[in-house]
Design an enzyme around this catalytic site. Structure first.
Site, PDB file in Angstrom:
ATOM      1  CG  ASN A  11      -2.013  -1.161   1.184  1.00  0.00           C
ATOM      2  OD1 ASN A  11      -2.537  -1.350   0.131  1.00  0.00           O
ATOM      3  ND2 ASN A  11      -2.248  -1.510   2.425  1.00  0.00           N
ATOM      4  CB  ALA A  12       0.478   4.506  -1.620  1.00  0.00           C
ATOM      5  CB  ALA A  42       4.916  -3.982   1.725  1.00  0.00           C
ATOM      6  CG  ASN A  43       4.358  -2.376   6.553  1.00  0.00           C
ATOM      7  OD1 ASN A  43       5.051  -1.444   5.726  1.00  0.00           O
ATOM      8  ND2 ASN A  43       3.368  -1.957   7.262  1.00  0.00           N
ATOM      9  CG  LEU A 221      -0.909 -10.400  25.587  1.00  0.00           C
ATOM     10  CD1 LEU A 221      -0.478 -11.126  26.823  1.00  0.00           C
ATOM     11  CD2 LEU A 221      -2.303 -10.545  25.273  1.00  0.00           C
ATOM     12  CG  ASP A 246       3.319   6.265  13.451  1.00  0.00           C
ATOM     13  OD1 ASP A 246       2.445   5.364  13.679  1.00  0.00           O
ATOM     14  OD2 ASP A 246       3.645   6.596  12.266  1.00  0.00           O
ATOM     15  CB  ALA A 249       4.966  -0.906  10.403  1.00  0.00           C
ATOM     16  CB  ALA A 250       4.621  -1.639  16.504  1.00  0.00           C
ATOM     17  N   GLY A 251       3.551  -4.205  14.851  1.00  0.00           N
ATOM     18  CA  GLY A 251       3.258  -5.760  14.855  1.00  0.00           C
ATOM     19  C   GLY A 251       4.012  -6.385  13.628  1.00  0.00           C
ATOM     20  CG  ASP A 252       3.025  -5.150   9.685  1.00  0.00           C
ATOM     21  OD1 ASP A 252       2.294  -6.053   9.975  1.00  0.00           O
ATOM     22  OD2 ASP A 252       2.561  -4.153   9.017  1.00  0.00           O
ATOM     23  CG  HIS A 276       9.581  -8.316  23.027  1.00  0.00           C
ATOM     24  ND1 HIS A 276       8.192  -7.766  22.830  1.00  0.00           N
ATOM     25  CD2 HIS A 276       9.465  -9.229  23.967  1.00  0.00           C
ATOM     26  CE1 HIS A 276       7.411  -8.532  23.241  1.00  0.00           C
ATOM     27  NE2 HIS A 276       8.038  -9.508  23.863  1.00  0.00           N
TER      28      HIS A 276
END
Length: 310
Positions: A11-12, A42-43, A221, A246, A249-252, A276
């Site tokens: 995605n853009a 992509a991430n 969690l 921000d 994309a932390a999970g990615d 982590h």
């Protein structure tokens, strides 16, 4: 055989920082508008490659300026883009992202070219899936294409990892093909019917996933860390506390980092700690792929944490 294949979205991302998420009928004045590369597939591909893995990416983008630019960017990160196809009929997928002053995000997406990634196109890359150690999937491309990829992976002995995001119902047939699932609390609740708030409820949800045939479960969690369950262990592994700017994309980043570490030979504890650390660094920066750290940065962060006894 240590190669990771990621099948997923591109995605853009149109990102705007706002004081809080807009309420119905409310117009907010934001700032810091950017168009940056994103998409969960992509991430995760970029995160894994940037953090040391050999990555091939199966995806579809528009044959437009942003799509070609993003494809070139993946190659610059060392990703094999031979299966990133340019679609002449549809534009590159888009995401509209609000980022609040607290660092949380609210996202709306339109699939566009992502939605044209068909099962037939997946079958064209069967050899790529068969030659990989692990296949990583998410939920921003058609479910029938994901199912076909997972079916091919299982047939060839390739490990299947599913990050079931964004949250949506999934068939028992698809879940039975998964070796490792990595939901957050919302996704775990949707798929198991168990409200996940802490270690105890995460253990209940993990047990339900095991009953579906999934051997390994890792439920993130938030600030509590990640609950990990497999035949070998059931444990809550705390993360690192940082000031979030921000969370996009932390999970990615966590998923890509985890698999990069595993494929590099790290044991369970080291792989989760590395993931982590990568996720913690990512939330201190703006954007999706622009927030993903390098392996050297994560290693330095972890060394600093160890010195502080964390």
């Amino acid at each position: 055989m240590n190669r990771l294949v990621v099948l997923g979205s591109v995605n853009a991302d149109h990102v705007l920082r706002v004081p809080h998420f807009p309420r119905p009928g409310e117009t907010l004045t934001g700032h810091g508008y950017q168009i940056v590369p994103g998409g969960k597939g992509a991430n995760q591909a970029v995160a894994a490659a940037r953090l040391g893995a050999e990555v091939s990416f199966i995806a579809r983008v528009g044959d437009d300026a942003i799509g070609r630019q993003m494809r070139d960017g993946f190659a610059n990160d060392g990703i094999d883009v031979s299966a990133v196809i340019l679609d002449k009929a549809l534009p590159t997928g888009i995401a509209i992202i609000y980022v609040s002053d607290e660092g949380e995000n609210s996202i709306g997406i339109s699939a566009e070219a992502n939605g044209a990634l068909s099962p037939a196109m997946v079958r064209e890359h069967e050899a790529m899936i068969a030659a990989a150690h692990t296949l990583l999937l998410q939920l921003e491309v058609p479910l029938e294409s994901m199912f076909e990829a997972a079916r091919l992976a299982r047939a060839h002995g390739t490990r299947v990892v599913l990050n079931p995001a964004p949250a949506r119902p999934l068939s028992t047939e698809l879940l039975a093909l998964v070796d490792l699932i990595t939901p957050n609390q919302t996704e775990a609740e949707l798929l198991t019917g168990i409200r996940v708030t802490d270690e105890r409820s995460a253990a209940e949800a993990a047990s339900r996933f095991h009953q579906m045939g999934i051997r390994e479960v890792m439920i993130t969690l938030g600030s509590q860390g990640v609950y990990c369950s497999s035949p070998d262990r059931q444990i809550l592994v705390p993360g690192f506390r940082v000031e979030a700017v921000d969370t996009t994309a932390a999970g990615d980043t966590f998923n890509g980092a985890l698999l990069a570490a595993e494929l590099a030979g790290a044991d369970f504890n080291a792989a989760v700690r590395f993931a982590h650390g990568a996720a913690a660094l990512s939330v201190t920066r703006l954007g999706a792929q622009s927030s993903i750290p390098t392996k050297a940065e994560v290693d330095a962060f972890l060394q600093a944490q160890a010195v502080q006894g964390r």
